[in-house]
Scaffold this motif. Structure first.
Motif, PDB file in Angstrom:
ATOM      1  N   SER A   1      21.334 -35.430   3.256  1.00  0.00           N
ATOM      2  CA  SER A   1      20.305 -35.024   4.215  1.00  0.00           C
ATOM      3  C   SER A   1      18.918 -35.001   3.606  1.00  0.00           C
TER       4      SER A   1
ATOM      5  N   ARG B   1      23.696 -33.948  11.494  1.00  0.00           N
ATOM      6  CA  ARG B   1      22.902 -34.098  12.714  1.00  0.00           C
ATOM      7  C   ARG B   1      22.017 -32.876  12.935  1.00  0.00           C
TER       8      ARG B   1
ATOM      9  N   ARG C   1      19.049 -32.896  10.663  1.00  0.00           N
ATOM     10  CA  ARG C   1      18.041 -33.852  11.155  1.00  0.00           C
ATOM     11  C   ARG C   1      17.205 -33.218  12.258  1.00  0.00           C
TER      12      ARG C   1
ATOM     13  N   GLU D   1      16.450 -34.222  19.120  1.00  0.00           N
ATOM     14  CA  GLU D   1      15.699 -34.818  18.013  1.00  0.00           C
ATOM     15  C   GLU D   1      14.884 -36.013  18.501  1.00  0.00           C
TER      16      GLU D   1
END
Length: 229
Positions: A10, A45, A48, A180
């Motif tokens: 990440s 995810r 993010r 996002e």
């Protein structure tokens, strides 16, 4: 994956990941021992999304927590979830209902929304007040804007959203990814559009007002004294 792998994939430091875990922004991993937990793609995810909200949206942790709650609440539909993020990204000026300029500006905004058939825009949407505040500022600067002044911008925005923006938001994937994409599109494509508009303004300014030949107009601006030091 272990937290070290999660950090590597990440790009988020382990202490920061642990902070997100403590704050409830990131779900806890599956505990495999007293000192070890396993993480998966859902955690990537979520990281993010958190990074988009923090680094792109510039939102405080308390606001991010509200967006995360909307993402995790399966009872909130996509529109409601995106609305939570959308409103969080919008500045919220304080309405001044006793001020005549404010009331007049808000009427212009409300009539424009109705004229464009944006009837699903909530009456209390902060963007209504944001636009009204902009109109008040324009008037105070001696450049009042009317509905007709705003209409070309509104129509351009309507076309961009319908034909481009909404297609960039994936609606069939994980909810984290949907939010996002909204954040990135709203903030970064907004900046790109503003830059493109300034480029177009420079081009038209040169076309209409410059006394220099076209080749000179296209050249980079000359360096000033401070640039040469």
């Amino acid at each position: 994956m272990r937290i070290s792998q999660l950090s590597a994939e990440s790009g988020v430091a382990i202490p920061t990941i642990k902070f997100y875990l403590r704050e409830g922004l990131l779900p806890q991993g599956e505990q495999t021992s007293a000192t070890r937990a396993e993480y998966d793609q859902s955690h990537l995810r979520r990281l993010r999304l958190i990074r988009a909200l923090l680094e792109v949206g510039r939102l405080p942790v308390a606001v991010i927590r509200k967006i995360i709650e909307a993402v995790e609440d399966e009872g909130t539909d996509i529109h409601g979830m995106l609305g939570t993020a959308h409103y969080a990204l919008s500045p919220a000026p304080e309405p001044v209902p006793d001020d005549e300029d404010w009331r007049s500006a808000r009427e212009i905004v409300d009539h424009l929304v109705a004229d464009l058939d944006w009837h699903r825009v909530h009456p209390d949407a902060p963007t209504r007040d944001e636009l009204a505040q902009t109109l008040v500022t324009l008037k105070h600067l001696g450049m009042p804007a009317t509905r007709d002044d705003l209409l070309p911008y509104a129509r351009a925005a309507d076309t961009l959203v319908k034909e481009h923006d909404i297609r960039k938001i994936p609606l069939d994937g994980p909810r984290d990814t949907t939010v996002e994409a909204l954040v990135i599109c709203q903030v970064l494509y907004g900046k790109a559009f503003d830059a493109l508009r300034r480029l177009a303004q420079e081009s038209e300014s040169a076309r209409h007002f410059s006394t220099r030949p076209p080749a000179d107009c296209a050249a980079a601006p000359e360096k000033g004294p401070s640039d040469e030091e």
